[in-house]
Motif scaffolding. Sequence first.
Motif, PDB file in Angstrom:
ATOM      1  N   UNK A  77       0.817  -1.214   0.000  1.00 14.03           N
ATOM      2  CA  UNK A  77       0.000   0.000   0.000  1.00 14.03           C
ATOM      3  C   UNK A  77       0.851   1.264   0.000  1.00 14.03           C
ATOM      4  N   UNK A  78       2.112   1.138   0.394  1.00 14.61           N
ATOM      5  CA  UNK A  78       2.973   2.315   0.511  1.00 14.61           C
ATOM      6  C   UNK A  78       3.778   2.589  -0.753  1.00 14.61           C
ATOM      7  N   UNK A  79       3.734   1.681  -1.726  1.00 17.38           N
ATOM      8  CA  UNK A  79       4.570   1.840  -2.914  1.00 17.38           C
ATOM      9  C   UNK A  79       4.243   3.112  -3.678  1.00 17.38           C
ATOM     10  N   UNK A  80       3.005   3.592  -3.562  1.00 20.36           N
ATOM     11  CA  UNK A  80       2.634   4.804  -4.299  1.00 20.36           C
ATOM     12  C   UNK A  80       3.362   6.043  -3.785  1.00 20.36           C
ATOM     13  N   UNK A  81       3.932   5.958  -2.571  1.00 24.32           N
ATOM     14  CA  UNK A  81       4.655   7.093  -2.009  1.00 24.32           C
ATOM     15  C   UNK A  81       6.128   7.098  -2.411  1.00 24.32           C
ATOM     16  N   UNK A 197       7.510  11.040   6.184  1.00 28.24           N
ATOM     17  CA  UNK A 197       6.361  11.136   7.078  1.00 28.24           C
ATOM     18  C   UNK A 197       5.150  10.433   6.473  1.00 28.24           C
ATOM     19  N   UNK A 198       4.860  10.712   5.212  1.00 20.71           N
ATOM     20  CA  UNK A 198       3.710  10.075   4.552  1.00 20.71           C
ATOM     21  C   UNK A 198       3.918   8.571   4.445  1.00 20.71           C
ATOM     22  N   UNK A 199       5.135   8.167   4.133  1.00 21.86           N
ATOM     23  CA  UNK A 199       5.423   6.740   4.014  1.00 21.86           C
ATOM     24  C   UNK A 199       5.187   6.028   5.339  1.00 21.86           C
ATOM     25  N   UNK A 200       5.720   6.574   6.428  1.00 21.80           N
ATOM     26  CA  UNK A 200       5.576   5.946   7.742  1.00 21.80           C
ATOM     27  C   UNK A 200       4.119   5.923   8.169  1.00 21.80           C
ATOM     28  N   UNK A 201       3.384   7.009   7.939  1.00 20.75           N
ATOM     29  CA  UNK A 201       1.972   7.031   8.319  1.00 20.75           C
ATOM     30  C   UNK A 201       1.189   5.976   7.565  1.00 20.75           C
ATOM     31  N   UNK A 202       1.509   5.803   6.272  1.00 25.49           N
ATOM     32  CA  UNK A 202       0.815   4.789   5.475  1.00 25.49           C
ATOM     33  C   UNK A 202       1.126   3.383   5.952  1.00 25.49           C
ATOM     34  N   UNK A 203       2.411   3.066   6.160  1.00 20.14           N
ATOM     35  CA  UNK A 203       2.742   1.699   6.565  1.00 20.14           C
ATOM     36  C   UNK A 203       2.240   1.421   7.989  1.00 20.14           C
TER      37      UNK A 203
END
Length: 228
Positions: A77-81, A197-203
């Motif tokens: 789910x985080x690959x888009x970031x 930040x966005x990556x960590x929040x997503x994962x």
Amino acid sequence: MAGTAPLAASTVPHPRRPFDSASGSECGAGSGPGGVRHWYENDLGWATVPGAPGEPPRLVTGVRFDVLEVPARAGARALRHLVPGSPVALQGDRMRLLVAAGSAEELPGLLAWLEWGAPALDLDLRALGAGSAMDAPVRPGPAVTGIRPPSGSAGAPAGPVQGAAVWLRPPESGCEVEASLPTLSAMGGVGGAPDLVRLVDTVATECHRVRLRRVGRGPEDSQAFASS
């Protein structure tokens, strides 16, 4: 937080062979431990240490990059970031996202700031930084023809070929990896690097959802989570 739909089979890309920009061709032979180590150290400039007898070498973290290791479904789910050149590896049901060096030290404070730092939360998210190492993925080549999607997605069960670490998005020979890695300094849109930040929040969000599915929360609790 809203619930998630099943992952499409195309969410996780197939491994591809790294392109040698100097020669204009794909990287060549040398699939044994010695050849793999030579590729990482000489072509990529990454530090390695020997693995156990008969095992592949290990990549030293905390020098050129750190690693976020998460369940494969959460990582998908985080690959888009990530930008296309940001390396991602898979081993078993674990995904390893390469991030900027120093990110491992920032992770606890970042999770707390994002309100994911409660001690009771078991996010199954860990970071590898200075003093750690990860199994070196095998060099992409003809023997690695594909990869099964993460557990829960359409298609075959999760797992790389024969359980070895493989690249979903391999690094490219002769290319500096740092510019493509998620970093805290990218917060606010500064520079072209992905935002850590966005990556960590997503994962973290996806790790929590994976955990809820694993423990089998009841309908009432699931509804409360979806509306939170």
